[in-house]
Design a protein around this motif. Structure first.
Motif, PDB file in Angstrom:
ATOM      1  N   PRO A 109      11.811 -91.875  -1.498  1.00  0.00           N
ATOM      2  CA  PRO A 109      12.836 -90.778  -0.980  1.00  0.00           C
ATOM      3  C   PRO A 109      12.700 -90.760   0.433  1.00  0.00           C
ATOM      4  O   PRO A 109      11.604 -90.789   0.945  1.00  0.00           O
ATOM      5  CB  PRO A 109      12.392 -89.326  -1.587  1.00  0.00           C
ATOM      6  CG  PRO A 109      11.629 -89.720  -3.018  1.00  0.00           C
ATOM      7  CD  PRO A 109      10.984 -91.380  -2.607  1.00  0.00           C
ATOM      8  N   PRO A 110      13.925 -90.753   1.305  1.00  0.00           N
ATOM      9  CA  PRO A 110      13.806 -90.598   2.766  1.00  0.00           C
ATOM     10  C   PRO A 110      13.163 -89.139   3.161  1.00  0.00           C
ATOM     11  O   PRO A 110      13.285 -88.137   2.065  1.00  0.00           O
ATOM     12  CB  PRO A 110      15.177 -90.779   2.963  1.00  0.00           C
ATOM     13  CG  PRO A 110      16.125 -90.401   2.083  1.00  0.00           C
ATOM     14  CD  PRO A 110      15.150 -90.563   0.669  1.00  0.00           C
ATOM     15  N   ASP A 111      13.201 -88.827   4.409  1.00  0.00           N
ATOM     16  CA  ASP A 111      12.833 -87.658   4.932  1.00  0.00           C
ATOM     17  C   ASP A 111      13.785 -86.477   4.490  1.00  0.00           C
ATOM     18  O   ASP A 111      14.957 -86.767   4.657  1.00  0.00           O
ATOM     19  CB  ASP A 111      12.516 -87.834   6.298  1.00  0.00           C
ATOM     20  CG  ASP A 111      12.181 -86.426   6.784  1.00  0.00           C
ATOM     21  OD1 ASP A 111      10.790 -85.888   6.388  1.00  0.00           O
ATOM     22  OD2 ASP A 111      12.885 -85.797   7.716  1.00  0.00           O
ATOM     23  N   PHE A 112      13.511 -85.423   4.254  1.00  0.00           N
ATOM     24  CA  PHE A 112      14.471 -84.391   4.042  1.00  0.00           C
ATOM     25  C   PHE A 112      15.388 -84.169   4.847  1.00  0.00           C
ATOM     26  O   PHE A 112      16.816 -83.958   4.778  1.00  0.00           O
ATOM     27  CB  PHE A 112      13.790 -83.237   3.503  1.00  0.00           C
ATOM     28  CG  PHE A 112      14.612 -81.922   3.189  1.00  0.00           C
ATOM     29  CD1 PHE A 112      15.322 -82.162   2.083  1.00  0.00           C
ATOM     30  CD2 PHE A 112      14.804 -80.773   3.813  1.00  0.00           C
ATOM     31  CE1 PHE A 112      16.255 -80.868   1.753  1.00  0.00           C
ATOM     32  CE2 PHE A 112      15.414 -79.658   3.515  1.00  0.00           C
ATOM     33  CZ  PHE A 112      16.289 -79.720   2.488  1.00  0.00           C
ATOM     34  N   ALA A 113      14.900 -83.955   6.196  1.00  0.00           N
ATOM     35  CA  ALA A 113      15.754 -83.741   7.335  1.00  0.00           C
ATOM     36  C   ALA A 113      16.735 -84.801   7.453  1.00  0.00           C
ATOM     37  O   ALA A 113      18.160 -84.760   7.787  1.00  0.00           O
ATOM     38  CB  ALA A 113      14.980 -83.677   8.695  1.00  0.00           C
ATOM     39  N   GLY A 114      16.581 -86.249   7.371  1.00  0.00           N
ATOM     40  CA  GLY A 114      17.398 -87.272   7.154  1.00  0.00           C
ATOM     41  C   GLY A 114      18.672 -87.077   6.191  1.00  0.00           C
ATOM     42  O   GLY A 114      19.681 -87.256   6.156  1.00  0.00           O
ATOM     43  N   VAL A 115      17.846 -86.547   4.716  1.00  0.00           N
ATOM     44  CA  VAL A 115      18.972 -86.361   3.911  1.00  0.00           C
ATOM     45  C   VAL A 115      19.739 -85.434   4.268  1.00  0.00           C
ATOM     46  O   VAL A 115      21.038 -85.511   4.137  1.00  0.00           O
ATOM     47  CB  VAL A 115      18.162 -86.013   2.539  1.00  0.00           C
ATOM     48  CG1 VAL A 115      19.109 -85.728   1.436  1.00  0.00           C
ATOM     49  CG2 VAL A 115      17.280 -87.313   2.011  1.00  0.00           C
ATOM     50  N   VAL A 116      19.643 -84.185   4.696  1.00  0.00           N
ATOM     51  CA  VAL A 116      20.449 -83.206   5.034  1.00  0.00           C
ATOM     52  C   VAL A 116      21.592 -83.556   6.314  1.00  0.00           C
ATOM     53  O   VAL A 116      22.680 -83.504   6.217  1.00  0.00           O
ATOM     54  CB  VAL A 116      19.821 -82.018   5.832  1.00  0.00           C
ATOM     55  CG1 VAL A 116      20.681 -80.834   6.228  1.00  0.00           C
ATOM     56  CG2 VAL A 116      18.892 -81.318   4.660  1.00  0.00           C
ATOM     57  N   ASP A 117      21.015 -84.406   7.065  1.00  0.00           N
ATOM     58  CA  ASP A 117      21.809 -85.046   8.039  1.00  0.00           C
ATOM     59  C   ASP A 117      22.788 -85.876   7.621  1.00  0.00           C
ATOM     60  O   ASP A 117      23.982 -85.837   8.249  1.00  0.00           O
ATOM     61  CB  ASP A 117      20.995 -85.633   9.126  1.00  0.00           C
ATOM     62  CG  ASP A 117      20.427 -84.536  10.124  1.00  0.00           C
ATOM     63  OD1 ASP A 117      20.583 -83.601  10.190  1.00  0.00           O
ATOM     64  OD2 ASP A 117      19.395 -85.123  10.809  1.00  0.00           O
ATOM     65  N   GLU A 118      22.391 -86.752   6.714  1.00  0.00           N
ATOM     66  CA  GLU A 118      23.460 -87.790   6.187  1.00  0.00           C
ATOM     67  C   GLU A 118      24.613 -86.822   5.419  1.00  0.00           C
ATOM     68  O   GLU A 118      25.769 -87.080   5.235  1.00  0.00           O
ATOM     69  CB  GLU A 118      22.883 -88.848   5.373  1.00  0.00           C
ATOM     70  CG  GLU A 118      21.925 -89.777   6.139  1.00  0.00           C
ATOM     71  CD  GLU A 118      21.620 -91.330   5.031  1.00  0.00           C
ATOM     72  OE1 GLU A 118      22.210 -91.041   3.921  1.00  0.00           O
ATOM     73  OE2 GLU A 118      20.789 -91.844   5.466  1.00  0.00           O
TER      74      GLU A 118
END
Length: 372
Positions: free
Chosen positions: A167-176
């Protein structure tokens, strides 16, 4: 009074069935709308015999179709088990069918758990030991490491993620997710991608969190509304809301912080009856923390025959002690304390009883006492 909303797990009662639980969720949603609740969120839980809300994206559509005004959403999508594109397409489809009524709540479940705190954003030190803060009980923190050591955790990961998935970093998921929603997504190589449905969907993006760590930080830095889990992690609720407010930056979504705080509630005409209806709750919480899977919700009679040892109570004490149980006046007073101490802009109520009629009545009694 601030608004009340509903968090539902579609609980399966002892002796009941999954289809029955899902029909009861639809009935409760209709009654919640009539009672004046602002939104109706569905949790995402997996591999639990006592919880039918394992596919909230599907259930959100059914609830939205069964109602007409109340906002409906996720509390929360477990982002470690989905790609950002899948989430946006799912909720974009829901928005296309039920425009302007869909909330997309995101949580870190399934993500890497390393905390990141930028200097100065986490102003509240993690609390240790039981204390009462201006009338609100902040219990001793539950040791989550007990759960992390369970072999069931590895099994869940194998079933919920593709082999080798990281899983990618949560911040990156939110930004995507945000970029796919607003149409600004670009890959690192500069290529565009457009989620259809999903792009420009009129959904409210939320972050849910149980501590003052990354979830609170991401919500604050991106100017998103934040839901703090007093009903799941009551020892961390003040840390969570304070860290969110400390990190908050105004955005096109919000000019100032907006906080929802969850609460576990059982209301009945009298304190005594409410305590009886809530009697199975410790046994149910114990199943979650000892087996990582909620059992079908027991009846009060079944709970009365269970023998408790000291170690058993250690597993459930923080959540049992912070459940708001009693008459409408008793619970409304307790929730007002929660609102005042946390500064909540909205309260998210979750209620489970063995009998569906008792659960509906609990929500209706609370709404009338609160003035929804």
């Amino acid at each position: 009074m601030i608004p009340l909303s509903v968090l539902d797990l579609a609980p399966v009662r002892a002796g009941g069935t999954v289809p029955q639980a899902l029909r009861e969720t639809l009935d409760l949603a209709r009654r919640a709308e009539e009672a004046g609740y602002r939104r109706y969120w569905l949790a995402e839980h997996h591999l639990a015999p006592g919880v039918a809300s394992s596919a909230p994206q599907v259930l959100i559509g059914a609830v939205a179709a069964a109602t007409s005004r109340i906002r409906v959403g996720s509390g929360a999508v477990q982002t470690g088990h989905w790609t950002p594109l899948a989430v946006v397409e799912q909720f974009g489809t829901l928005d296309a069918l039920f425009p302007g009524r869909i909330d997309l709540g995101l949580g870190r479940s399934g993500q890497r758990r390393a905390e990141t705190r930028a200097p100065g954003t986490g102003t509240a030190a993690p609390r240790r030991g039981r204390e009462v803060v201006d009338g609100l009980l902040i219990p001793e923190p539950f040791d989550q490491s007990r759960l992390a050591k369970s072999p069931v955790v590895k099994l869940f990961g194998a079933l919920l993620q593709q082999p080798g998935a990281e899983p990618p970093d949560f911040a990156g998921v939110v930004d995507e997710i945000a970029a796919l929603l607003d149409g600004s997504y670009r890959s690192p190589e500069g290529y565009e991608a457009h989620a259809i449905p999903g792009e420009h969907a009129d959904v409210e993006l939320w972050i849910l969190g149980s501590s003052g760590g990354q979830s609170a930080q991401v919500a604050g830095e991106r100017g998103l509304p934040f839901a703090a889990n007093y009903h799941v992690a009551p020892s961390n609720v003040l840390e969570a809301v304070e860290a969110y407010r400390a990190a908050f930056k105004p955005s096109p979504v919000l000019d100032e912080p907006y906080v929802v705080v969850s609460a576990d509630v059982v209301v009945a005409p009298t304190d005594e009856e409410a305590r009886e209806l809530a009697a199975p709750y410790p046994l149910w919480v114990h199943s979650i923390r000892s087996r990582l899977a909620a059992i079908p919700y027991p009846s009060p009679a079944d709970a009365a025959t269970h023998h408790w040892g000291p170690d058993d109570w250690d597993l459930v004490a923080d959540r049992v002690d912070t459940q708001f149980t009693g008459s409408p006046a008793t619970v409304a007073a307790g929730l007002e304390t929660l609102r005042r101490v946390t500064g909540a802009d909205e309260l998210l109520i979750t209620t489970i009883t063995h009998d569906h009629a008792d659960r509906v009545r609990s929500y209706e009694l609370l709404a009338r006492a609160w003035g929804s």
